[in-house]
Write a protein that holds these residues in place. Structure first.
Motif, PDB file in Angstrom:
ATOM      1  N   LEU A   1       0.835  -1.209   0.000  1.00  8.73           N
ATOM      2  CA  LEU A   1       0.000   0.000   0.000  1.00  8.73           C
ATOM      3  C   LEU A   1       0.866   1.254   0.000  1.00  8.73           C
ATOM      4  O   LEU A   1       0.584   2.214  -0.725  1.00  8.73           O
ATOM      5  CB  LEU A   1      -0.934   0.005   1.203  1.00  8.73           C
ATOM      6  N   ARG A   2       1.923   1.248   0.814  1.00 11.82           N
ATOM      7  CA  ARG A   2       2.832   2.391   0.869  1.00 11.82           C
ATOM      8  C   ARG A   2       3.516   2.596  -0.480  1.00 11.82           C
ATOM      9  O   ARG A   2       3.611   3.713  -0.981  1.00 11.82           O
ATOM     10  CB  ARG A   2       3.880   2.190   1.965  1.00 11.82           C
ATOM     11  N   ARG A   3       3.972   1.506  -1.070  1.00 15.53           N
ATOM     12  CA  ARG A   3       4.658   1.584  -2.364  1.00 15.53           C
ATOM     13  C   ARG A   3       3.699   2.079  -3.456  1.00 15.53           C
ATOM     14  O   ARG A   3       4.076   2.892  -4.290  1.00 15.53           O
ATOM     15  CB  ARG A   3       5.207   0.209  -2.723  1.00 15.53           C
ATOM     16  N   ASN A   4       2.464   1.585  -3.424  1.00 10.04           N
ATOM     17  CA  ASN A   4       1.472   2.043  -4.402  1.00 10.04           C
ATOM     18  C   ASN A   4       1.212   3.537  -4.264  1.00 10.04           C
ATOM     19  O   ASN A   4       1.065   4.239  -5.258  1.00 10.04           O
ATOM     20  CB  ASN A   4       0.164   1.268  -4.253  1.00 10.04           C
ATOM     21  N   ARG A   5       1.151   4.014  -3.029  1.00  9.86           N
ATOM     22  CA  ARG A   5       0.920   5.437  -2.799  1.00  9.86           C
ATOM     23  C   ARG A   5       2.118   6.249  -3.295  1.00  9.86           C
ATOM     24  O   ARG A   5       1.951   7.264  -3.970  1.00  9.86           O
ATOM     25  CB  ARG A   5       0.672   5.689  -1.314  1.00  9.86           C
ATOM     26  N   GLU A   6       3.344   5.788  -3.002  1.00  8.79           N
ATOM     27  CA  GLU A   6       4.539   6.505  -3.435  1.00  8.79           C
ATOM     28  C   GLU A   6       4.664   6.545  -4.954  1.00  8.79           C
ATOM     29  O   GLU A   6       5.119   7.530  -5.511  1.00  8.79           O
ATOM     30  CB  GLU A   6       5.789   5.835  -2.847  1.00  8.79           C
ATOM     31  N   MET A   7       4.254   5.465  -5.610  1.00  4.18           N
ATOM     32  CA  MET A   7       4.389   5.380  -7.065  1.00  4.18           C
ATOM     33  C   MET A   7       3.126   5.845  -7.785  1.00  4.18           C
ATOM     34  O   MET A   7       2.997   5.693  -8.992  1.00  4.18           O
ATOM     35  CB  MET A   7       4.745   3.951  -7.467  1.00  4.18           C
ATOM     36  N   GLU A   8       2.190   6.382  -7.025  1.00  2.00           N
ATOM     37  CA  GLU A   8       0.928   6.911  -7.553  1.00  2.00           C
ATOM     38  C   GLU A   8       0.106   5.846  -8.281  1.00  2.00           C
ATOM     39  O   GLU A   8      -0.606   6.140  -9.237  1.00  2.00           O
ATOM     40  CB  GLU A   8       1.187   8.116  -8.456  1.00  2.00           C
ATOM     41  N   LEU A   9       0.181   4.614  -7.795  1.00  4.83           N
ATOM     42  CA  LEU A   9      -0.617   3.537  -8.377  1.00  4.83           C
ATOM     43  C   LEU A   9      -2.038   3.525  -7.825  1.00  4.83           C
ATOM     44  O   LEU A   9      -2.877   2.786  -8.327  1.00  4.83           O
ATOM     45  CB  LEU A   9       0.036   2.178  -8.130  1.00  4.83           C
ATOM     46  N   VAL A  10      -2.311   4.343  -6.824  1.00  8.08           N
ATOM     47  CA  VAL A  10      -3.667   4.391  -6.275  1.00  8.08           C
ATOM     48  C   VAL A  10      -4.649   4.984  -7.288  1.00  8.08           C
ATOM     49  O   VAL A  10      -5.849   4.843  -7.128  1.00  8.08           O
ATOM     50  CB  VAL A  10      -3.723   5.170  -4.938  1.00  8.08           C
ATOM     51  N   LYS A  11      -4.116   5.601  -8.325  1.00  9.17           N
ATOM     52  CA  LYS A  11      -4.962   6.142  -9.389  1.00  9.17           C
ATOM     53  C   LYS A  11      -5.348   5.056 -10.392  1.00  9.17           C
ATOM     54  O   LYS A  11      -6.261   5.248 -11.179  1.00  9.17           O
ATOM     55  CB  LYS A  11      -4.222   7.265 -10.119  1.00  9.17           C
ATOM     56  N   GLU A  12      -4.626   3.941 -10.366  1.00 12.63           N
ATOM     57  CA  GLU A  12      -4.890   2.850 -11.307  1.00 12.63           C
ATOM     58  C   GLU A  12      -5.813   1.816 -10.675  1.00 12.63           C
ATOM     59  O   GLU A  12      -5.965   1.762  -9.458  1.00 12.63           O
ATOM     60  CB  GLU A  12      -3.577   2.175 -11.710  1.00 12.63           C
ATOM     61  N   GLU A  13      -6.418   0.982 -11.513  1.00  9.07           N
ATOM     62  CA  GLU A  13      -7.369  -0.026 -11.032  1.00  9.07           C
ATOM     63  C   GLU A  13      -6.740  -0.993 -10.035  1.00  9.07           C
ATOM     64  O   GLU A  13      -7.362  -1.328  -9.029  1.00  9.07           O
ATOM     65  CB  GLU A  13      -7.961  -0.793 -12.206  1.00  9.07           C
ATOM     66  N   CYS A  14      -5.512  -1.444 -10.299  1.00  5.36           N
ATOM     67  CA  CYS A  14      -4.899  -2.414  -9.389  1.00  5.36           C
ATOM     68  C   CYS A  14      -4.629  -1.779  -8.026  1.00  5.36           C
ATOM     69  O   CYS A  14      -4.801  -2.413  -6.988  1.00  5.36           O
ATOM     70  CB  CYS A  14      -3.621  -3.014  -9.975  1.00  5.36           C
ATOM     71  N   GLY A  15      -4.239  -0.508  -8.007  1.00 10.05           N
ATOM     72  CA  GLY A  15      -4.014   0.189  -6.747  1.00 10.05           C
ATOM     73  C   GLY A  15      -5.306   0.414  -5.986  1.00 10.05           C
ATOM     74  O   GLY A  15      -5.366   0.253  -4.758  1.00 10.05           O
TER      75      GLY A  15
END
Length: 126
Positions: free
Chosen positions: A81-95
């Motif tokens: 979750l932290r890595r997804n937030r840092e890499m801005e993957l929370v904007k993508e479906e998998c995030g």
């Protein structure tokens, strides 16, 4: 400085593997400082982009792996979750799916704690 000092500088630099620095050679670009494509500087510019793409792919894959687990390791989930937030993957479906999965797991854990507290308090009342 005369020609003899230049020759001695060239001789000492050739033994150490360094290029003599004179006003003419100091201003010349080297392969490392050149920005032309195909030089080492051009290759270095693409490496961060390739590294980021590799990291993004790895983070997406890790998110999908954690989504498949019914009860993922909390430390792994937190790290993802932290890595997804840092890499801005929370904007993508998998995030977003991983974030929703984490929220469902949190609600399930809270329900379990509440149910256990009720069981303990009802058992103590008997």
């Amino acid at each position: 400085t005369g020609p003899s000092s230049f020759n001695s500088a060239a001789a000492s630099s050739s033994t150490s593997g360094l290029r003599p620095t004179t006003p003419a050679t100091a201003a010349m670009p080297t392969a490392a400082s050149s920005s032309r494509p195909g030089t080492s500087a051009g290759k270095r510019q693409t490496q961060p982009a390739e590294a980021r793409a590799t990291m993004l792919l790895g983070a997406r894959l890790r998110s999908l792996q954690l989504l498949e687990k019914q009860a993922p390791d909390p430390a792994e989930l937190s790290h993802a979750l932290r890595r997804n937030r840092e890499m801005e993957l929370v904007k993508e479906e998998c995030g977003q799916a991983l974030l929703a999965h984490a929220h469902r797991l949190k609600m399930k854990a809270e329900d379990t704690v509440v149910a256990d507290e009720r069981a303990v308090s009802s058992h103590a009342a008997k």
